[in-house]
Design an enzyme around this catalytic site. Structure first.
Site, PDB file in Angstrom:
ATOM      1  N   ASP A 162       0.843  -1.193   0.000  1.00 43.06           N
ATOM      2  CA  ASP A 162       0.000   0.000   0.000  1.00 43.06           C
ATOM      3  C   ASP A 162       0.877   1.240   0.000  1.00 43.06           C
ATOM      4  O   ASP A 162       1.984   1.234   0.551  1.00 43.06           O
ATOM      5  CB  ASP A 162      -0.910   0.021   1.236  1.00 43.06           C
ATOM      6  CG  ASP A 162      -1.970  -1.071   1.197  1.00 43.06           C
ATOM      7  OD1 ASP A 162      -2.389  -1.441   0.093  1.00 43.06           O
ATOM      8  OD2 ASP A 162      -2.369  -1.547   2.281  1.00 43.06           O
ATOM      9  N   ASP A 196      -6.786  -1.001  -5.263  1.00 33.67           N
ATOM     10  CA  ASP A 196      -7.978  -0.593  -4.513  1.00 33.67           C
ATOM     11  C   ASP A 196      -8.715   0.532  -5.243  1.00 33.67           C
ATOM     12  O   ASP A 196      -9.945   0.586  -5.239  1.00 33.67           O
ATOM     13  CB  ASP A 196      -7.587  -0.119  -3.113  1.00 33.67           C
ATOM     14  CG  ASP A 196      -6.920  -1.199  -2.284  1.00 33.67           C
ATOM     15  OD1 ASP A 196      -7.172  -2.387  -2.547  1.00 33.67           O
ATOM     16  OD2 ASP A 196      -6.148  -0.851  -1.372  1.00 33.67           O
TER      17      ASP A 196
END
EC number: 3.4.23.36
Length: 224
Positions: A162, A196
């Site tokens: 991330d 995402d």
């Protein structure tokens, strides 16, 4: 339920176009993840364009999208990987069905975004443990790709990379506020990745266009 038409046949995509779109989205996602993994130490943060609310912040997530976790331990990770794997297989057949049955271009693009995002995070969990050195927050090391000593975890046991962080509001709540008074408050707090973004974009656009289709259909029914 998705509608198959939103105009004429010119708006229908073929398999090659969908495959190229998915490949492009996947390459963008993986290129950013690999760059961050091999150039940032764990927890390192970079202010994009010097903006306080737009940051690259390297973290690794053992769980689901947007930093959420699916329980703890190997079993939880295995179940999550299995779920993603089944979702990607189902998505492959469903997108083929959409193309074959002539669904509108906009809906196929939405499905492609969701599919590319799911596949991108699946690849992290499946292969990143094998090909990357561990990013140790204590050592603040820059991880190597394909290290001589092997990766930090086995097949299907890697972490999702991330990096996007948007703390648009970062403040302390006033003392007079009940329960939360004096606490730090950040919006938007989760650190997430490009996959995402693809998933969220696909879902949001799908809801928007599906809603528009329903309104258009009701309007046509009333006129007739």
């Amino acid at each position: 339920m998705l509608h198959k038409t939103l105009g004429n046949n010119k708006e229908i995509m073929n398999k090659s176009s969908v495959a190229l779109l998915i490949l492009l989205l996947l390459v963008i996602d993986q290129a950013i993840k690999i760059y961050v993994k091999t150039h940032f130490y764990y927890g390192e943060e970079y202010f994009v364009f010097g903006l306080d609310w737009f940051r690259l912040h390297f973290l690794e997530n053992p769980g689901m999208a947007w930093g959420f976790k699916f329980g703890e331990g190997y079993l939880a990770k295995f179940v999550l990987i299995l779920f993603r794997f089944v979702a990607v297989i189902w998505g492959t057949f469903y997108i083929k069905k959409m193309i074959r049955e002539g669904y509108a271009k906009v809906f196929i693009i939405c499905a492609a975004f969701i599919y590319a995002g799911a596949l991108g995070n699946l690849m992290d969990g499946a292969f990143y443990g094998l090909i990357f050195e561990k990013s140790d927050p204590a050592l603040r090391n820059i991880a190597e790709i394909f290290p001589s000593g092997g990766g930090y975890a086995g097949f299907l046991n890697g972490n999702v990379v991330d990096m996007w962080y948007f703390p648009i509001i970062d403040t302390r709540l006033p003392e007079w506020l009940p329960l939360w008074g004096g606490n730090e408050f950040t919006f938007f707090d989760p650190v997430f990745n490009t996959a995402d973004v693809w998933i969220s974009t696909g879902v949001i656009l799908l809801l928007i266009f599906q809603s528009q289709q329903k309104k258009t259909r009701k309007y046509r029914i009333r006129k007739s």
